[in-house]
Scaffold this active site. Structure first.
Site, PDB file in Angstrom:
ATOM      1  N   ASP A  10       0.843  -1.192   0.000  1.00  0.00           N
ATOM      2  CA  ASP A  10       0.000   0.000   0.000  1.00  0.00           C
ATOM      3  C   ASP A  10       0.882   1.248   0.000  1.00  0.00           C
ATOM      4  O   ASP A  10       1.588   1.500   0.977  1.00  0.00           O
ATOM      5  CB  ASP A  10      -0.892  -0.049   1.232  1.00  0.00           C
ATOM      6  CG  ASP A  10      -1.878   1.090   1.335  1.00  0.00           C
ATOM      7  OD1 ASP A  10      -1.752   2.089   0.596  1.00  0.00           O
ATOM      8  OD2 ASP A  10      -2.790   0.984   2.181  1.00  0.00           O
ATOM      9  N   ILE A  11       0.838   2.028  -1.055  1.00  0.00           N
ATOM     10  CA  ILE A  11       1.670   3.226  -1.183  1.00  0.00           C
ATOM     11  C   ILE A  11       1.367   4.241  -0.076  1.00  0.00           C
ATOM     12  O   ILE A  11       2.245   5.014   0.311  1.00  0.00           O
ATOM     13  CB  ILE A  11       1.528   3.860  -2.587  1.00  0.00           C
ATOM     14  CG1 ILE A  11       2.686   4.829  -2.876  1.00  0.00           C
ATOM     15  CG2 ILE A  11       0.163   4.511  -2.762  1.00  0.00           C
ATOM     16  CD1 ILE A  11       2.771   5.269  -4.331  1.00  0.00           C
ATOM     17  N   ASN A  24      -6.751  12.104 -11.253  1.00  0.00           N
ATOM     18  CA  ASN A  24      -7.526  12.557 -12.405  1.00  0.00           C
ATOM     19  C   ASN A  24      -7.289  14.057 -12.552  1.00  0.00           C
ATOM     20  O   ASN A  24      -6.691  14.688 -11.687  1.00  0.00           O
ATOM     21  CB  ASN A  24      -9.008  12.195 -12.267  1.00  0.00           C
ATOM     22  CG  ASN A  24      -9.657  12.836 -11.052  1.00  0.00           C
ATOM     23  OD1 ASN A  24      -9.489  14.022 -10.780  1.00  0.00           O
ATOM     24  ND2 ASN A  24     -10.413  12.032 -10.303  1.00  0.00           N
ATOM     25  N   VAL A  33      -5.789   4.129  -6.593  1.00  0.00           N
ATOM     26  CA  VAL A  33      -4.769   4.733  -5.737  1.00  0.00           C
ATOM     27  C   VAL A  33      -5.120   6.178  -5.393  1.00  0.00           C
ATOM     28  O   VAL A  33      -4.843   6.654  -4.293  1.00  0.00           O
ATOM     29  CB  VAL A  33      -3.367   4.607  -6.374  1.00  0.00           C
ATOM     30  CG1 VAL A  33      -3.194   5.514  -7.575  1.00  0.00           C
ATOM     31  CG2 VAL A  33      -2.280   4.891  -5.354  1.00  0.00           C
ATOM     32  N   ASP A  34      -5.746   6.882  -6.308  1.00  0.00           N
ATOM     33  CA  ASP A  34      -6.156   8.272  -6.075  1.00  0.00           C
ATOM     34  C   ASP A  34      -7.106   8.360  -4.877  1.00  0.00           C
ATOM     35  O   ASP A  34      -6.890   9.144  -3.942  1.00  0.00           O
ATOM     36  CB  ASP A  34      -6.820   8.822  -7.338  1.00  0.00           C
ATOM     37  CG  ASP A  34      -7.103  10.312  -7.302  1.00  0.00           C
ATOM     38  OD1 ASP A  34      -6.551  11.026  -6.447  1.00  0.00           O
ATOM     39  OD2 ASP A  34      -7.886  10.775  -8.148  1.00  0.00           O
ATOM     40  N   SER A 117      -1.559   4.988 -14.705  1.00  0.00           N
ATOM     41  CA  SER A 117      -2.431   4.755 -15.871  1.00  0.00           C
ATOM     42  C   SER A 117      -2.762   3.294 -16.156  1.00  0.00           C
ATOM     43  O   SER A 117      -3.442   3.003 -17.124  1.00  0.00           O
ATOM     44  CB  SER A 117      -1.857   5.394 -17.145  1.00  0.00           C
ATOM     45  OG  SER A 117      -2.058   6.786 -17.139  1.00  0.00           O
ATOM     46  N   THR A 118      -2.307   2.361 -15.322  1.00  0.00           N
ATOM     47  CA  THR A 118      -2.524   0.945 -15.633  1.00  0.00           C
ATOM     48  C   THR A 118      -3.826   0.385 -15.066  1.00  0.00           C
ATOM     49  O   THR A 118      -4.166  -0.752 -15.357  1.00  0.00           O
ATOM     50  CB  THR A 118      -1.346   0.087 -15.132  1.00  0.00           C
ATOM     51  OG1 THR A 118      -1.261   0.200 -13.704  1.00  0.00           O
ATOM     52  CG2 THR A 118      -0.044   0.514 -15.770  1.00  0.00           C
ATOM     53  N   TYR A 121      -7.455   3.547 -16.405  1.00  0.00           N
ATOM     54  CA  TYR A 121      -7.042   4.237 -17.635  1.00  0.00           C
ATOM     55  C   TYR A 121      -6.553   3.243 -18.695  1.00  0.00           C
ATOM     56  O   TYR A 121      -6.223   3.616 -19.806  1.00  0.00           O
ATOM     57  CB  TYR A 121      -5.971   5.283 -17.338  1.00  0.00           C
ATOM     58  CG  TYR A 121      -6.492   6.537 -16.649  1.00  0.00           C
ATOM     59  CD1 TYR A 121      -7.717   6.573 -16.001  1.00  0.00           C
ATOM     60  CD2 TYR A 121      -5.742   7.683 -16.654  1.00  0.00           C
ATOM     61  CE1 TYR A 121      -8.186   7.720 -15.371  1.00  0.00           C
ATOM     62  CE2 TYR A 121      -6.192   8.847 -16.031  1.00  0.00           C
ATOM     63  CZ  TYR A 121      -7.418   8.854 -15.388  1.00  0.00           C
ATOM     64  OH  TYR A 121      -7.869   9.992 -14.779  1.00  0.00           O
TER      65      TYR A 121
END
Length: 176
Positions: A10-11, A24, A33-34, A117-118, A121
């Site tokens: 977990d970042i 976004n 993640v955002d 983006s993976t 997106y």
């Protein structure tokens, strides 16, 4: 010791100078993640992001980390995958480049990136990983800061792809 590390997890839990948010264009939170970063940082993050008036694809902006262990969040907007004919590769490389430039400008020694983006997106994982590794590797060869870059993968599959491509690129990351 390699300046590139690889981490599965977990970042939002990493104690680094900055984590990168795959944001976004509104910078006001979303899924993946955002959303996780916004939830972990608390409502102050959204208030600061509101003042930034969004961000263009391929660009990056920096905020405080608030309740995160990371002191800062670098928000970057990755491209939607549209088949590869709309400059997606260049825009994705620009996300990494601009994020690293912000880290250097602010004297941030440690930075952690998700797989930009993976997710929703739809950028192909292997292609995105190759772009991420090449862009970071080139930047680190030319700059002393950041001192450490960590690629953070949430899933075991993503971790295995990053690990294989880092090894193929000649970067054997230190495990953390």
């Amino acid at each position: 010791m390699s300046r590139i590390q690889l981490h599965q997890g977990d970042i939002t839990k990493l104690n680094v100078d900055a984590i990168v948010n795959a944001a976004n264009s509104s910078l006001l939170g979303g899924g993946g993640v955002d959303g996780a970063i916004h939830r972990a940082a608390g409502p102050q993050l959204a208030l600061e992001c509101l003042k930034l008036a969004g961000c263009k694809t391929g660009q990056a902006k920096i905020t405080a980390g608030y309740k995160l262990p990371a002191r800062h969040v670098i928000h970057t907007v990755g491209p939607y995958w549209s088949g590869g004919n709309r400059h997606e590769d260049e825009l994705l490389a620009s996300c990494y480049q601009h994020s690293l430039e912000l880290a250097e400008k602010h004297g941030l020694k440690t930075i952690a990136f998700p797989a930009i983006s993976t997710g929703i997106y739809r950028f192909p994982l292997e292609r995105a990983t190759q772009i991420a590794i090449a862009t970071v590797k080139t930047f680190l060869e030319e700059h002393s800061i950041p001192e450490q870059v960590t690629f953070v993968c949430f899933s075991a599959h993503d971790f295995q792809v990053y690990q294989r491509l880092l090894q193929e690129a000649g970067n054997l990351p230190d495990p953390i």
